[in-house]
Design a protein around this motif. Structure first.
Motif: not given
Length: 156
Positions: A35-37, A75-76, A82-83, A100-101
């Motif tokens: 998420a940081a990336a 959330n994904a 996974g994203v 997307g997940d």
């Protein structure tokens, strides 16, 4: 789920048209590892937008955008297996983010069981925040499984 795109938004077949491509992700993959990336990439997109003379965003708008990106991405990872997709673009004073997940489960709001608690585990704040901050939300179930969520956020 939310109001249509702004009236000045480019349209194709009555739906908002795709936005121009954003700068490429620095990594070899189109999906950031964390998420940081993902937040870092969004910052780059907004910096690129400002460099093109399309305007800067206030600190509050930036915080709202980064919060939504974090929540969608997290959330994904936590609930979606996974994203699988991550796209960011800007146009007409808005930012559009798609995550997307692998899950076909649609997001839902958790109801509180009492002060400070929710049913079904911890959390439950992300989806209501996303719904509050986005001007448009599009949920799509993929034919081969999984889903993607596209949110549109105002940049002014």
């Amino acid at each position: 789920m939310s109001p249509d795109a702004p009236s000045d938004w480019p349209r194709e077949n009555g739906r908002p048209a795709p936005l121009p491509a954003a700068p490429s992700l620095p990594a070899a993959t189109s999906v950031p590892p964390t998420a940081a990336a993902a937040r870092g990439y969004v910052r780059c997109v907004l910096r690129h937008r400002a460099d093109r003379g399309e305007g800067t965003v206030t600190e509050r708008v930036l915080n709202d955008v980064l919060l939504v990106v974090s929540e969608l991405f997290t959330n994904a990872l936590r609930h979606g297996g996974g994203v699988t997709r991550f796209e960011v673009s800007t146009a007409a004073g808005v930012l559009r983010v798609t995550v997307g997940d692998r899950s076909t489960d649609l997001p839902r709001r958790r109801h509180t069981a009492g002060p400070g608690t929710t049913t079904g585990g911890t959390g439950g704040y992300g989806w209501p925040l996303i719904r509050e901050l986005a001007t448009e939300i599009d949920l799509v179930l993929e034919r081969g499984g999984g889903k993607h969520i596209t949110v549109t956020l105002p940049l002014n």
